[in-house]
Design an enzyme around this catalytic site. Sequence first.
Site, PDB file in Angstrom:
ATOM      1  N   TRP A 185     -11.522  -0.021  -4.884  1.00 23.98           N
ATOM      2  CA  TRP A 185     -10.130  -0.171  -5.297  1.00 23.98           C
ATOM      3  C   TRP A 185     -10.217  -0.484  -6.790  1.00 23.98           C
ATOM      4  CZ3 TRP A 185      -6.484  -4.269  -6.538  1.00 23.98           C
ATOM      5  CH2 TRP A 185      -5.150  -3.929  -6.288  1.00 23.98           C
ATOM      6  N   LYS A 209      -5.043  -4.996   1.510  1.00 25.68           N
ATOM      7  CA  LYS A 209      -4.899  -5.972   2.588  1.00 25.68           C
ATOM      8  C   LYS A 209      -5.421  -7.333   2.176  1.00 25.68           C
ATOM      9  CE  LYS A 209      -3.899  -7.237   6.763  1.00 25.68           C
ATOM     10  NZ  LYS A 209      -2.464  -7.447   7.024  1.00 25.68           N
ATOM     11  N   CYS A 228     -11.575  -3.113  -1.974  1.00 23.47           N
ATOM     12  CA  CYS A 228     -13.007  -2.820  -1.978  1.00 23.47           C
ATOM     13  C   CYS A 228     -13.699  -3.280  -0.688  1.00 23.47           C
ATOM     14  CB  CYS A 228     -13.750  -3.458  -3.147  1.00 23.47           C
ATOM     15  SG  CYS A 228     -13.270  -2.840  -4.735  1.00 23.47           S
TER      16      CYS A 228
HETATM   17  C1  F6R Z   1       2.688  -8.486   3.246  1.00 20.61           C
HETATM   18  C2  F6R Z   1       1.338  -8.677   2.864  1.00 20.61           C
HETATM   19  C3  F6R Z   1       1.052  -9.537   1.666  1.00 20.61           C
HETATM   20  C4  F6R Z   1       0.207 -10.705   2.131  1.00 20.61           C
HETATM   21  C5  F6R Z   1      -0.301 -11.533   0.940  1.00 20.61           C
HETATM   22  C6  F6R Z   1      -1.087 -12.749   1.404  1.00 20.61           C
HETATM   23  O1  F6R Z   1       2.853  -7.636   4.318  1.00 20.61           O
HETATM   24  O2  F6R Z   1       0.470  -8.209   3.527  1.00 20.61           O
HETATM   25  O3  F6R Z   1       2.210  -9.983   1.035  1.00 20.61           O
HETATM   26  O4  F6R Z   1       0.993 -11.472   2.988  1.00 20.61           O
HETATM   27  O5  F6R Z   1      -1.102 -10.742   0.120  1.00 20.61           O
HETATM   28  O6  F6R Z   1      -2.219 -12.381   2.126  1.00 20.61           O
HETATM   29  P1  F6R Z   1      -2.992 -13.406   3.039  1.00 20.61           P
HETATM   30  O7  F6R Z   1      -2.075 -13.829   4.130  1.00 20.61           O
HETATM   31  O8  F6R Z   1      -4.173 -12.642   3.545  1.00 20.61           O
HETATM   32  O9  F6R Z   1      -3.368 -14.562   2.164  1.00 20.61           O
END
Ligand code: F6R
Length: 607
Positions: free
Chosen positions: A73, A602, A2
Site C-alpha cells: 500500500w 483495514k 501492506c
Molecule cells: C470504518 C473503518 C475505520 C476503522 C478505523 C479504526 O469502517 O473501518 O474507520 O474503524 O480505522 O480501526 P481499528 O478499529 O482497527 O482501530
Amino acid sequence: MCGIVGYLGKKPALPILIQGLRRLEYRGYDSAGVAVMNGEIVRMRAVGKIDSLADKLKDTKIEGTVGIAHTRWATHGGVTEENAHPHFACDGKLVIAHNGIIENYRELKEKLTSLGHTFKSETDTEVLAHLIEVNYKGDLRLAVETALAQVRGTYGLVAMHANEPNKIVAARLGSPLVIGIGEGEYFIASDATPMLAYTKKVTFLEDGEIAEIGLEGVRTFNLRDELISKKVEEIEWNDEQAQKQGYDHFMLKEIHDQPTVFEDAIRGRVDLEEGTAHLGGLNMTDDQMRSIERIVLIACGTASYAAMVGKYAFERLAGIPTEVDVASEFRYRDPIITDKTLVFAISQSGETADTLAAVREAKRKGAYVRGIVNVVGSTIARETDGGTYIHAGPELAVASTKAFTNMVAIMILYAIQFGRLKRVTLATGQRLIKALLEIPEKMNQVLKLNDQIKVLAEKYSGYKDFLFLGRGINFPVALEGSHKLKEISYIHSEAYPAGEMKHGVNALLSPEFPIFAILVKDQLYEKMRSNIEEVKARKSPIILLATIGDEAVKELAEDVIYVPDTMELLEPLVNTLLLQLFAYHMAVILGKDVDRPRNLAKSVTVE
Ligand code: F6R
C-alpha cells in the site's frame, strides 16, 4: 495496509504464498509481489490485484519451497512495479519485503550511494535491503540485526539470502508479524489469516525481536543478539471463519454474523441473577473501580462512534464523566490524565498507529489503560494492562460492522459492571441483562429487512448527498450510518444531532438532499419528531427508521422502515444494522468495490 507472507517447508512455496496474499487482501494494497528460492532467487511483481501477479506467474515453473511475498500500500513512491516488494539489493542474492516506514532512509540512501549502491525504486524499503547487503558477512540474521541498529522508523520485515537457501529472517518494530509453526513447515505473516489452513500454533514477534526461521525450527533474538524463548500459542479462528460463507461480500456476511458474534461477546460475561456483568480482564479491584473519577475512550473512525455510545452508557449507568477522544487528537493534545482516570483504547485491529500512540501516552501519564480489541494478540491488546476481547471474529471487509456492534456491547457490559458498584439497582441491572439477552433475536428481525432495504437503496441510489439525523444515543448511530455510506458508496454524507439543524444545516435542505432520520420511541421521540417536521417543511425526501407499531410517523416520511423496540441504551445494537445494510446495498447498486473501498485500508498502521 501492506501485508507480508513467508513460507519455509517442504511444499512448493508459490501457491501457499499467493493464497496467503489473498487472505491478506482485506488490509488494502495496490501492488503485490513474490520471491522464491529456486536455486537462485526468482522474483515477480505486479501492479493491481493479486490476480495480475498470479497471471504473470501461471506459465512459470517455480518449485522452490522457501519464499516471501508482499502486498504493498504505497507510502514512499508511486504505485509502480519497480516500487512493489520484494526488493533486491545490488547483487540479486538478498531480497526483502517490509511493512512500515524507514524515517532516515534519505540519509542512508546518500551514504549507500557514495559506497556505489544503485537503486531501482523510490522506496525506503530498497534502502534497507542495501543496508543489510552492506552488513552481510555470511550470516543473514546478524546482517539484519546490524542494519536495523542503524535505522529509525518502523518495520515488519522478512529477508532471504541465496547463500543461505533454507532460512528466512523476520524482524519486527511497530509492524506486526506472526510466525506459524506447522509439521516441518513454518509460516510468517502480518496476521494469522494466511496460516489458518495449515496450523493453529503461532508465536507473535514483539517489537525489537528478530527470528531466524529454518527447517530445524525458529530461534528468536533481541536486538542485543541474545537468544530469547517464546511462548507458542493456539489461536481459535479456523479457516472457514475467514471465508465469505456464501455471501456475495465479506461485508454482507459480517453484517449477518452480528447476532452470533454478539452472543459470543456477552457469553459467560453476564449475570442475570446479580443484574451485572463480569469482565475479569479489567484487572482492577472493586475499590479501584469505585475510585475512578473520569473515563476517556480513545479510538479512530468507526471505533470512535462506538465509543460515543459507550459515553452514554458510562455516564448514565456508572455516573462517571466520560469523554471520547479521537486518538490522533489525544496523542498530541497533552490530555489531562490522573491516576483516577481510566482510559479504554478501542480498536478492531489492535494495530491502529494513532490509537497505539495514544495508549502509550496515557500509560506514560499514569492512567489505568485497558483495551477493547478484536484481534487477539494484537499490539494494543498486548500493550494495555488488561481489557477485553470483543470476540467479533475475523473482520475482513474494510468497512467495520460487527466490530462496531461488539465494541458497543462490551462497553455496555463495562458500564453495567461499574454501575452496579455505584448506583444501578439490582432491578435495573437485571432489566438490562435481560434486554441484552434479547438483542440477537431483534438483530435477526432487522436482518430480515434486507430485501426491503435493497429496494429502498435502489430508489435513493441516484442522490449525490445524504444527511443522517439522530438524537441522544442514536446520534452516534447516525454518525456511523453516514460513515458507512461514504466509505463504501463514495456518496457525500453527513450526520448531525437533529437539534442542531436550525443552527446552520437547514440551509442545505432541498428536494435534492435526502434525510435518513432515526425516530424511535425513546425519551427524545417528541423532540426528534418536531425536528423532522421542520425538515419536511423544507421538502427534503425523508426516510425514517421507526419503532414497529408507530404508524403515525408515516405521514412524515417518504419511506419508513420499522425496527423492534428495545431499552434505549441498547438501541444502537439494533438500529445500526439497518444503516449498515443500507450503505451496503447502495454501494452494490453503484457497482463499488464493497469489501475494498478505494483509498482505505483495514489496518492503519502508519500515522
Ligand atoms: C470504518 C473503518 C475505520 C476503522 C478505523 C479504526 O469502517 O473501518 O474507520 O474503524 O480505522 O480501526 P481499528 O478499529 O482497527 O482501530
